[in-house]
Design a protein around this motif. Structure first.
Motif, PDB file in Angstrom:
ATOM      1  N   ARG A  50       0.830  -1.207   0.000  1.00  0.00           N
ATOM      2  CA  ARG A  50       0.000   0.000   0.000  1.00  0.00           C
ATOM      3  C   ARG A  50       0.865   1.258   0.000  1.00  0.00           C
ATOM      4  O   ARG A  50       0.629   2.177  -0.779  1.00  0.00           O
ATOM      5  N   SER A  83       1.559  -9.585  -6.138  1.00  0.00           N
ATOM      6  CA  SER A  83       0.388 -10.312  -5.644  1.00  0.00           C
ATOM      7  C   SER A  83      -0.871  -9.544  -6.021  1.00  0.00           C
ATOM      8  O   SER A  83      -1.181  -8.508  -5.420  1.00  0.00           O
ATOM      9  N   SER A  84      -1.604 -10.052  -7.005  1.00  0.00           N
ATOM     10  CA  SER A  84      -2.860  -9.403  -7.401  1.00  0.00           C
ATOM     11  C   SER A  84      -3.856  -9.415  -6.248  1.00  0.00           C
ATOM     12  O   SER A  84      -4.588  -8.444  -6.040  1.00  0.00           O
ATOM     13  N   LYS A  85      -3.874 -10.504  -5.495  1.00  0.00           N
ATOM     14  CA  LYS A  85      -4.796 -10.619  -4.367  1.00  0.00           C
ATOM     15  C   LYS A  85      -4.508  -9.534  -3.335  1.00  0.00           C
ATOM     16  O   LYS A  85      -5.405  -8.853  -2.857  1.00  0.00           O
ATOM     17  N   GLU A  86      -3.224  -9.360  -2.995  1.00  0.00           N
ATOM     18  CA  GLU A  86      -2.857  -8.325  -2.031  1.00  0.00           C
ATOM     19  C   GLU A  86      -3.160  -6.938  -2.581  1.00  0.00           C
ATOM     20  O   GLU A  86      -3.650  -6.068  -1.858  1.00  0.00           O
ATOM     21  N   MET A  88      -5.516  -6.069  -4.698  1.00  0.00           N
ATOM     22  CA  MET A  88      -6.968  -5.845  -4.666  1.00  0.00           C
ATOM     23  C   MET A  88      -7.473  -5.617  -3.239  1.00  0.00           C
ATOM     24  O   MET A  88      -8.414  -4.861  -3.036  1.00  0.00           O
ATOM     25  N   SER A  89      -6.836  -6.227  -2.269  1.00  0.00           N
ATOM     26  CA  SER A  89      -7.312  -6.070  -0.896  1.00  0.00           C
ATOM     27  C   SER A  89      -6.727  -4.849  -0.185  1.00  0.00           C
ATOM     28  O   SER A  89      -7.322  -4.355   0.771  1.00  0.00           O
ATOM     29  N   THR A  90      -5.571  -4.337  -0.645  1.00  0.00           N
ATOM     30  CA  THR A  90      -4.944  -3.232   0.090  1.00  0.00           C
ATOM     31  C   THR A  90      -4.793  -1.940  -0.703  1.00  0.00           C
ATOM     32  O   THR A  90      -4.536  -0.894  -0.103  1.00  0.00           O
ATOM     33  N   CYS A  91      -4.930  -1.997  -2.030  1.00  0.00           N
ATOM     34  CA  CYS A  91      -4.632  -0.808  -2.845  1.00  0.00           C
ATOM     35  C   CYS A  91      -5.760  -0.358  -3.758  1.00  0.00           C
ATOM     36  O   CYS A  91      -5.688   0.746  -4.304  1.00  0.00           O
ATOM     37  N   ILE A  92      -6.792  -1.170  -3.936  1.00  0.00           N
ATOM     38  CA  ILE A  92      -7.817  -0.818  -4.927  1.00  0.00           C
ATOM     39  C   ILE A  92      -8.497   0.497  -4.566  1.00  0.00           C
ATOM     40  O   ILE A  92      -8.837   1.291  -5.448  1.00  0.00           O
ATOM     41  N   ASP A  93      -8.679   0.781  -3.285  1.00  0.00           N
ATOM     42  CA  ASP A  93      -9.297   2.046  -2.895  1.00  0.00           C
ATOM     43  C   ASP A  93      -8.417   3.235  -3.298  1.00  0.00           C
ATOM     44  O   ASP A  93      -8.918   4.267  -3.731  1.00  0.00           O
ATOM     45  N   GLU A 112      -0.062  -9.906 -12.365  1.00  0.00           N
ATOM     46  CA  GLU A 112       0.751 -10.443 -11.283  1.00  0.00           C
ATOM     47  C   GLU A 112       2.046 -10.968 -11.887  1.00  0.00           C
ATOM     48  O   GLU A 112       2.019 -11.711 -12.867  1.00  0.00           O
TER      49      GLU A 112
END
Length: 130
Positions: A50, A83-86, A88-93, A112
């Motif tokens: 992030r 990490s696409s998962k990370e 999407m969970s920590t940076c998409i906002d 990724e």
């Protein structure tokens, strides 16, 4: 420049991008190298994804501004992440805020990758047109 957004659906609007952007009558195009979390002294960040994304965005804004463009001129943005998962969970906002704050309407790809330079875990590559 004439810009046409192609969005057959509406779901991507929540994620801060469009499906396609057509540009015609372009006066100039800027191809921006990957911008990552590199500090002004050239050292790489060891921070979390992030924090690295925030610095990469700042660096992207700096390059675009120095070239005489604005972030709203971005028509294509590619995000490389370890990490696409990370992401999407920590940076998409942060991505949504970045796009909204600059009134961007850009196509977007999130990839990724196995690794990035040194300690990097996110990198932004962009194309801007005006």
């Amino acid at each position: 420049m004439v810009r046409t957004v192609i969005n057959p659906w509406e779901w991507q609007n929540e994620l801060g991008y469009v499906q396609a952007v057509e540009v015609k009558e372009v006066k100039s195009t800027l191809y921006i190298s990957g911008q990552a979390a590199v500090n002004p002294d050239g050292s790489s960040s060891n921070a979390d994804m992030r924090t690295q994304f925030q610095l990469a965005v700042k660096n992207l804004e700096t390059v675009i501004s120095q070239a005489g463009y604005e972030c709203k001129d971005i028509v294509r943005l590619t995000i490389y992440s370890t990490s696409s998962k990370e992401f999407m969970s920590t940076c998409i906002d942060l991505l949504k805020d970045f796009a909204r704050n600059h009134e961007m309407k850009q196509s977007l790809t999130l990839l990724e990758v196995v690794g990035l330079n040194e300690t990097m875990n996110v990198e932004l590559e962009a194309t801007a047109a005006k």
